[in-house]
Motif scaffolding. Structure first.
Motif, mmCIF file in Angstrom:
data_model
loop_
_atom_site.group_PDB
_atom_site.id
_atom_site.type_symbol
_atom_site.label_atom_id
_atom_site.label_comp_id
_atom_site.label_asym_id
_atom_site.label_seq_id
_atom_site.Cartn_x
_atom_site.Cartn_y
_atom_site.Cartn_z
ATOM 1 N N VAL A 1 87.879 39.122 13.717
ATOM 2 C CA VAL A 1 87.202 38.208 14.582
ATOM 3 C C VAL A 1 85.622 38.124 13.872
ATOM 4 C CG1 VAL A 1 86.473 37.382 16.877
ATOM 5 C CG2 VAL A 1 88.695 38.539 16.646
ATOM 6 N N CYS A 2 85.196 36.771 13.898
ATOM 7 C CA CYS A 2 83.648 36.631 13.529
ATOM 8 C C CYS A 2 83.060 36.644 14.900
ATOM 9 C CB CYS A 2 83.461 35.333 12.796
ATOM 10 S SG CYS A 2 81.701 35.234 12.513
ATOM 11 N N ASN A 3 82.311 37.671 15.131
ATOM 12 C CA ASN A 3 81.461 37.727 16.457
ATOM 13 C C ASN A 3 80.157 37.455 16.235
ATOM 14 O OD1 ASN A 3 80.589 40.020 15.534
ATOM 15 N ND2 ASN A 3 81.548 41.157 17.189
ATOM 16 N N GLU A 4 79.530 36.913 14.878
ATOM 17 C CA GLU A 4 78.213 36.345 15.109
ATOM 18 C C GLU A 4 78.303 34.897 14.803
ATOM 19 O OE1 GLU A 4 74.912 35.958 15.955
ATOM 20 O OE2 GLU A 4 74.872 38.083 15.403
ATOM 21 N N PHE A 5 77.410 34.088 15.612
ATOM 22 C CA PHE A 5 77.522 32.533 15.546
ATOM 23 C C PHE A 5 77.280 31.946 14.342
ATOM 24 C CE2 PHE A 5 75.117 28.520 16.103
ATOM 25 C CZ PHE A 5 75.919 27.787 16.194
ATOM 26 N N CYS A 6 78.115 31.143 13.649
ATOM 27 C CA CYS A 6 78.021 30.614 12.353
ATOM 28 C C CYS A 6 78.318 29.146 12.194
ATOM 29 C CB CYS A 6 78.843 31.442 11.357
ATOM 30 S SG CYS A 6 80.551 31.637 11.680
ATOM 31 N N TYR B 1 75.685 40.360 6.215
ATOM 32 C CA TYR B 1 74.538 39.476 5.785
ATOM 33 C C TYR B 1 74.898 38.855 4.397
ATOM 34 C CZ TYR B 1 71.137 42.152 8.714
ATOM 35 O OH TYR B 1 70.577 42.722 9.714
ATOM 36 N N PRO B 2 74.292 37.717 4.158
ATOM 37 C CA PRO B 2 74.229 37.139 2.733
ATOM 38 C C PRO B 2 73.214 38.068 1.977
ATOM 39 C CG PRO B 2 72.896 35.845 4.159
ATOM 40 C CD PRO B 2 73.667 36.652 4.990
ATOM 41 N N GLY B 3 73.544 38.224 0.702
ATOM 42 C CA GLY B 3 72.321 39.139 -0.131
ATOM 43 C C GLY B 3 72.325 40.558 0.064
ATOM 44 N N TYR B 4 73.200 41.004 0.838
ATOM 45 C CA TYR B 4 73.612 42.286 1.214
ATOM 46 C C TYR B 4 75.050 43.059 1.233
ATOM 47 C CZ TYR B 4 68.760 42.429 3.343
ATOM 48 O OH TYR B 4 67.271 42.449 3.523
ATOM 49 N N ASP B 5 75.013 43.964 0.341
ATOM 50 C CA ASP B 5 76.535 44.269 0.249
ATOM 51 C C ASP B 5 76.373 45.671 1.038
ATOM 52 O OD1 ASP B 5 78.877 45.274 -0.600
ATOM 53 O OD2 ASP B 5 78.270 46.072 -2.502
ATOM 54 N N TYR B 6 77.267 45.709 2.192
ATOM 55 C CA TYR B 6 77.563 46.471 3.038
ATOM 56 C C TYR B 6 78.450 47.686 2.646
ATOM 57 C CZ TYR B 6 76.491 48.596 7.781
ATOM 58 O OH TYR B 6 76.280 49.680 8.899
ATOM 59 N N ASP C 1 77.011 32.641 2.827
ATOM 60 C CA ASP C 1 76.090 31.749 3.663
ATOM 61 C C ASP C 1 75.380 32.195 4.744
ATOM 62 O OD1 ASP C 1 78.291 31.649 5.461
ATOM 63 O OD2 ASP C 1 79.191 30.200 4.166
ATOM 64 N N LEU C 2 75.888 32.258 5.807
ATOM 65 C CA LEU C 2 75.169 32.705 7.099
ATOM 66 C C LEU C 2 75.425 34.278 7.293
ATOM 67 C CD1 LEU C 2 75.785 29.486 9.148
ATOM 68 C CD2 LEU C 2 73.503 30.058 7.557
ATOM 69 N N LEU C 3 74.794 34.567 8.469
ATOM 70 C CA LEU C 3 75.247 35.920 8.994
ATOM 71 C C LEU C 3 76.490 35.634 9.848
ATOM 72 C CD1 LEU C 3 72.303 36.733 8.825
ATOM 73 C CD2 LEU C 3 72.282 37.938 10.939
ATOM 74 N N HIS C 4 77.311 36.845 9.694
ATOM 75 C CA HIS C 4 78.832 36.838 10.118
ATOM 76 C C HIS C 4 78.911 38.355 10.915
ATOM 77 C CE1 HIS C 4 80.045 33.007 8.477
ATOM 78 N NE2 HIS C 4 79.650 33.407 7.116
ATOM 79 N N GLY C 5 79.781 38.251 11.499
ATOM 80 C CA GLY C 5 80.146 39.561 12.629
ATOM 81 C C GLY C 5 81.574 40.062 12.217
#
Lengths: 59, 554, 176
Positions: free
Chosen positions: C156-161, C136-141, C119-123
């Motif tokens: 831990v998720c460290n990007e606001f979602c 990111y959504p849509g990007y396989d890192y 869905d959204l950006l996560h950290g």
């Protein structure tokens, strides 16, 4: 430093020409950061087919 | 149209003066909102108090970011741009009408953004990373504000062109205005990036565009988000030079070097928006290394040049006045009773030792792995944009009040104390945040006990101590900022008028006698900068050593 | 003179000895920093990856579910636990507000992580080692990790979602 006739040096002309500096700053940023970056994002390849096959099989 | 200032002898275009005053008022209003929000945030993240509920925490965080980091700073920069391109050059405002249009657009944007945030329609934080979505009016507000600011920047260039054509100055601009030129160039590309990303985002929020790519959004957005901080750095350094000149009559010991350093900013500082994409899925490491290094650290070199040039300007002037004993007699005898001087000097120290040192480590591709999105990041920019830029701007207002608003500074003894309270608070806050981040504490996080989550995690118990420091530093900084707001508001609206030079509380230093000594021009400054370099290298090695102890990853 | 145009002949003024020294030192440090990053890519063991694939949330979810099915060993608090063999491709997805699956790895072995969002950006913030990457959504890192320490680790998720952001925490277990 004497009284002899002295043309304004090239570098000082550059330093004094704020409109040229504006052009320089915007161009370098646009090419190096924006355009190069966006091209790389646009050219990413999809997940390799073999990897997908190995997990999903024939699906 | 003009009045002649009886204190400086400069010609002041009264139409520009009005716009300068109104933009300054908006800057102070924005800072007040930002500061109140800051207090609520400090008392929420310090979980002993945990003041706000979760939705309000993110709402107030969004409010804080936009007001403190965007509105306050940009309004104040417009003040600087108008001042530097008219009053300083003895010239006129190219188009006051467009100046008013810019102001109205910016105020409209300011109102729309704050209204959408406070009504809960834009809980997206300052970055508003797509696919996270806010109300269309929020994006519209940002666009209006950016367009207004862009008009202000264009007016600055138009003012310069007029001044050049009418030959109100020689061949070369004064250094302060030249620094503002660099800032305005950066502002142009910053605001253009903002338009490039926010216009499609607005259309997307209206349902006209189907989707926004997360990577593209983040790449272009940081062209706005980070570059806007580079405007701050550049404007701050212009204010440093101005401060050295006004308070002790100091001028750069070599104008060519200082000017070249500003050009290095124009060339290299903008691409460092890449700092925010170092541990992201794209672009490639080649792009990351080239851009994150400000094109081979040309902009860091520039900062180090300024870090020498500004204190050495002060030192050189002081030495010529006879303060030649030892290495630091010049500093001891500096005008510490002048709040503008102490603000600028503290700004240099905090920006260099806290903001600068941590910034380079954060911005190196690999060491970014151990700091990205931890509390170290806001810790770093508390050192740059708050302890550095905001404090320098606060210092500059102590001259703005008597010279532009023609009012005496109220509570003058409080004003002398104010930079110290604010500077100390921010320094403690920034360092404690940086250390908390080193323990892995995330930024922008409501509850680091993860209550309600499927698992839990407890951070190192040492963090409890640094949270207390964080709260103390934060509250002290808020007090320092409120002191400044009180002084400014009271002076401007209720203060005694300045009737002439006899009412000036801060002196404008006369130029020092010409230089006599030979050899080193600023040995004290050289010692200070070498000390800085030592601290920087130790910090750098510590971080790389720490990185090397992590899991392996490629 | 910051407020006045520079004095005549400013361009020709010689740079003072101490300022020259400082600029020379600063220049050397700056160039070293740049080449250090390049050299670390060759000799260092912690580098952001060169590999990212374009994907879609649907595709990535299908791959992750197939991966979970293949190597699942149990469940923990409603989240599947997966023990993939060393040197294999590992899928980790972030979504509001879960990391899936829980991974069981062996110390000293390499794993090719594929990380993406639905869905959204996560950290992705691995604690307590404190390594942080964006999702990111849509990007396989694709990040190849080799755990060098054993124990339990939190993601831990460290990007606001969104409002549940602070409840988004996952787990990696590394066995000796």
């Amino acid at each position: 430093m004497e009284e002899k006739e002295r043309k304004t040096p090239f570098l000082q002309l550059v330093l004094d020409d704020f409109m040229f500096l504006l052009f320089l700053g915007v161009t370098i940023y646009a090419v190096s950061y924006l355009i190069w970056g966006l091209i790389e994002l646009a050219w990413l390849s999809p997940i390799p087919a073999e990897l997908k096959q190995s997990l999903l099989g024939g699906k | 149209m003009f009045r002649t200032c009886d204190i400086t002898g400069l010609k002041v275009d009264t139409r520009a003066e009005r716009l300068i005053q109104l933009n300054a008022v908006m800057a102070v209003v924005s800072l007040l909102i930002g500061v109140i929000a800051a207090l609520l945030l400090v008392l929420t993240r310090w979980q002993v108090v945990h003041l706000l509920p979760v939705d309000w925490y993110y709402r107030v965080l969004t409010l804080h970011g936009l007001n403190a980091l965007i509105f306050w700073i940009v309004f104040f920069e417009i003040v600087g741009l108008y001042f530097g391109s008219t009053v300083v050059l003895n010239s006129r405002m190219s188009s006051p009408k467009f100046g008013w249009l810019a102001l109205i657009l910016m105020v409209l944007g300011f109102l729309l953004v704050n209204a959408t945030i406070l009504t809960g329609n834009a809980d997206v934080l300052m970055t508003s990373y797509a696919p996270l979505q806010a109300h269309p009016l929020y994006y519209l507000g940002v666009i209006l504000f950016a367009v207004g600011a862009l008009i202000g920047v264009f007016l600055f260039f138009a003012n310069l062109l007029i001044a050049r054509k009418e030959r109100t100055y020689g061949d070369s601009l004064p250094l302060f205005t030249f620094g503002l030129v660099a800032a305005a160039i950066i502002a142009t590309l910053t605001l253009a990036s903002g338009a490039i990303i926010y216009i499609p985002t607005l259309l997307w929020s209206l349902g006209i565009i189907k989707s926004i790519d997360a990577g593209v959004y983040k790449l272009v957005w940081w062209g706005l988000g980070h570059s806007s901080q580079q405007i701050n750095v550049t404007a701050m350094i212009a204010v440093w030079y101005l401060g050295a000149f006004l308070t002790v009559g100091g001028t750069s010991i070599n104008e060519k070097v200082s000017r070249l350093a500003f050009v290095f900013y124009v060339i290299g500082i903008n691409v460092a928006s890449a700092h925010h994409l170092l541990v992201d899925p794209g672009p490639s490491p080649a792009w990351k290394v080239f851009n994150t290094s400000y094109i081979m650290y040309i902009a860091v070199l520039a900062s180090m040049i300024h870090a020498f040039a500004v204190p050495s300007a002060v030192e050189s002037a002081q030495r010529r006045r006879g303060f030649t004993k030892g290495l630091f007699d010049w500093l001891k005898n500096a005008p510490w009773g002048n709040p503008a001087f102490s603000a600028v000097f503290l700004s240099i120290i905090i920006f260099g030792f806290i903001g600068g040192v941590t910034g380079v480590v954060n911005g190196m591709e690999q060491t970014n792995i151990i700091v990205h999105n931890t509390l170290s990041i806001p810790g770093h920019f508390k050192g740059t944009v708050v302890g550095g830029t905001t404090l320098a701007f606060m210092g500059a207002t102590y001259y703005l009040i008597p010279l532009i608003f023609r009012k005496k500074i109220a509570f003058f003894s409080l004003a002398k104390l104010q930079p110290w309270v604010f500077g100390l608070g921010i320094a403690v806050l920034a360092v404690s945040m940086y250390i908390l981040g080193a323990f892995g504490v995330p930024r922008r996080h409501y509850d680091i006990t993860f209550s309600g989550g499927p698992f839990t995690y407890t951070f190192n118990p040492a963090t409890d101590f640094f949270w207390v420091l964080f709260a103390l530093g934060g509250i002290t900084a808020v007090v320092g900022a409120l002191m400044w707001i009180l002084i400014v508001v009271y002076s401007v609206f209720l203060g005694e008028p300045v009737r002439g030079p006899q009412d000036m509380q801060l002196q404008i230093a006369p130029p020092p006698p010409p230089k006599e000594n030979h050899g080193f021009e600023a040995p004290g400054t050289l010692t200070l900068t070498l000390l800085f370099m030592g601290v920087f290298l130790v910090f750098l090695l510590l971080n790389w050593g720490w990185l090397a102890a992590m899991w392996e990853v490629r | 003179m910051a407020l006045l145009p520079p004095e005549e002949g400013w361009y020709y003024k010689k740079v003072a000895r101490d300022e020259k020294m400082w600029i020379a030192i600063a220049l050397v440090v700056c160039l070293t920093l740049f080449f250090w990053m390049v050299v670390w890519h060759v000799y260092g063991r912690q580098n952001p990856s060169f590999t990212t694939y374009r994907t879609t949330p649907q595709e990535f979810n299908a791959l992750t579910q197939a991966f979970i099915e293949k190597y699942k060993t149990g469940e923990m608090n409603g989240i599947p636990v997966v023990e993939p063999p060393p040197n294999s491709d590992v899928f980790l997805l972030g979504k509001m507000w879960r990391w899936e699956p829980v991974l069981v790895l062996k110390k000293g072995q390499e794993y090719r992580f594929h990380i993406s969002s639905l869905d959204l950006l996560h950290g992705f913030s691995l604690q307590p080692v404190n390594m942080n990457f964006m999702v990111y959504p849509g990007y396989d890192y694709v990040l190849t990790f080799r755990p060098t320490s054993a124990g339990e680790f939190a993601i831990v998720c460290n990007e606001f979602c969104g409002v549940g952001h602070h409840t988004m925490i996952g787990k990696i277990i590394v066995k000796e």
